[in-house]
Scaffold this active site. Structure first.
Site, short mmCIF file in Angstrom:
data_model
loop_
_atom_site.label_atom_id
_atom_site.label_comp_id
_atom_site.label_asym_id
_atom_site.label_seq_id
_atom_site.Cartn_x
_atom_site.Cartn_y
_atom_site.Cartn_z
CD GLN A 1 -2.83 -1.33 2.58
OE1 GLN A 1 -2.64 -0.21 3.25
NE2 GLN A 1 -3.50 -2.27 2.77
CE1 TYR B 1 -10.88 -8.25 5.85
CE2 TYR B 1 -9.34 -6.94 7.25
CZ TYR B 1 -10.18 -7.09 6.18
OH TYR B 1 -10.50 -6.01 5.42
CG HIS C 1 -3.38 -0.76 7.68
ND1 HIS C 1 -4.20 -1.08 8.61
CD2 HIS C 1 -4.11 -1.16 6.65
CE1 HIS C 1 -4.88 -1.97 8.33
NE2 HIS C 1 -5.15 -2.00 6.85
CD GLU D 1 -14.52 3.64 13.36
OE1 GLU D 1 -14.44 2.63 14.10
OE2 GLU D 1 -14.05 4.79 13.82
CE1 TYR E 1 -13.54 10.18 16.94
CE2 TYR E 1 -11.28 10.87 17.82
CZ TYR E 1 -12.45 11.08 17.61
OH TYR E 1 -12.70 12.46 17.47
#
Length: 394
Positions: free
Chosen positions: A101, A283, A170, A262, A272
């Site tokens: 990513q 997962y 991430h 979210e 949060y």
């Protein structure tokens, strides 16, 4: 009887014929512009005008004069002209090794770009001692544009994810500048879960800095160490969209684990909850308590089950699409949609956020942006991802 034309008359006829051919050619060219039919889940019909295509595009930002910048994850930054066609590949861009990513990431401009030509670029940096380890970084630089090209200079690294860890997911590394001039950065938990609650790390956090990368003294954890004092909020997973509304409120969306994506209103110093709570599950199948099960954590204003896989985000501030002013627009990856959310407050000051409509044309949407004229653009994900300008269907 053979009639001979005078030379001047023959020239006029040739000019007329040439003009006709040129007009026909231009008309055919105009008609050949690629368009995409976009269907809204509530019956809205949009048309997308395809302007350019890219190799794994990731982010886009507009300059005050109508030019724009587009980043590609493999490492190229493009300067587009006012018609959003590729003009130059920007030189002296940070070198990246794209994996998973991570690669070249977000790009935004300084609020005073018109006078200081300053931009901010995020990307993934490998550890020089062991390139299995990596982390996102932010550079501040000067963008110079001439008739012959575009380049970055005065590059200065102003922020790092800490610590570097293994894996290639991430990173988040999205940026936004507040109306009062602070730089906010979304920092993912790097698929390691617990860093989101570890105050000695800036992973799984939203970070607030001055525009030069220094730490504001009114940050909620200022004075608790060079990394901790950067933190504005904690308990985030992979926030890939961040923007301010017209009233100066900060909003961010994040990918949930297995479902539970979210959209959050970002409030100073709040937790949060990830990975302690989430509206989705791991997962592996392991259940995660919901936010309402442990109410000390800030709950999302909107959660999606099943997932939409959010990427890219704006809160629309234009008037070209007057009915959408103040709405959020979220790019959807697995959902292959542009998701519009209506955002408002009730009389008691409570936020009311609902999905209003999805716009689909069968492609993953990586980025959404608006220009100074109020036009909305999207970038498709993956190789060959197209830049598309949205219009109402006539």
């Amino acid at each position: 009887m053979l009639i001979k034309l005078k030379p001047q008359k023959r020239i006029k006829q040739k000019v007329a014929l040439l003009a006709t051919l040129l007009a026909t050619s231009f008309a055919a060219l105009a008609q050949s512009t690629e368009q995409v039919e976009i269907s809204g889940s509530e019956g809205t019909a949009l048309v997308g005008e395809v302007l350019s295509s890219f190799d794994n595009p990731w982010a886009m930002t507009f300059l005050p004069d109508g030019h724009s910048l587009v980043t590609e994850k493999p490492g190229t930054m493009w300067l587009l002209d006012k018609n959003q066609q590729k003009r130059f590949s920007v030189s002296n861009v940070p070198s990246v090794t794209a994996r998973g990513q991570g690669g070249l990431g977000d790009v935004i401009i300084h609020p005073e770009f018109a006078t200081n030509s300053t931009i901010y670029v995020s990307y993934v940096e490998r550890d020089p001692k062991d390139d299995k380890f990596s982390g996102a970084v932010i550079e501040r630089a000067t963008l110079t544009i001439t008739d012959k090209g575009a380049s970055l200079s005065n590059r200065e690294l102003i922020w790092r994810q800490s610590p570097k860890v293994t894996g290639n997911g991430h990173y988040s590394h999205r940026m936004a500048i507040s109306p009062d001039g602070y730089l906010f950065i979304s920092s993912g938990e790097r698929q390691k879960f617990t860093p989101a609650q570890n105050m000695a790390m800036n992973l799984g956090k939203i970070v607030r800095l001055n525009d030069d990368g220094s730490v504001p003294e009114d940050n909620p954890f200022y004075g608790n160490g060079s990394v901790t004092e950067q933190i504005w909020t904690l308990g985030h997973r992979n926030p890939l969209g961040i923007d301010f509304d017209a009233e100066g409120n900060l909003w961010a969306h994040e990918m949930g684990p297995r479902h539970g994506d979210e959209l959050n209103i970002i409030e100073r110093g709040r937790n949060y909850g990830y990975p302690t709570v989430s509206q989705g599950d791991h997962y592996s199948g392991v259940k995660i308590p919901n936010h309402e099960d442990i109410p000390i954590f800030k709950s999302p204003e909107k959660a999606w089950v099943p997932a939409i896989s959010p990427a890219g985000f704006i809160i629309y501030k234009g008037d070209k699409f007057g009915d959408w002013t103040g709405n959020g627009f979220i790019g959807g990856l697995s959902s292959k949609a542009l998701v519009r959310v209506a955002i408002d407050k009730d009389e008691e000051g409570k936020w009311n956020v609902e999905e209003a409509e999805r716009y689909e044309w069968g492609k993953r949407v990586r980025e959404v942006e608006q220009d100074n004229m109020g036009n909305i653009y999207v970038l498709e994900d993956k190789e060959g991802g197209r830049l598309i300008k949205l219009q109402h269907s006539n």
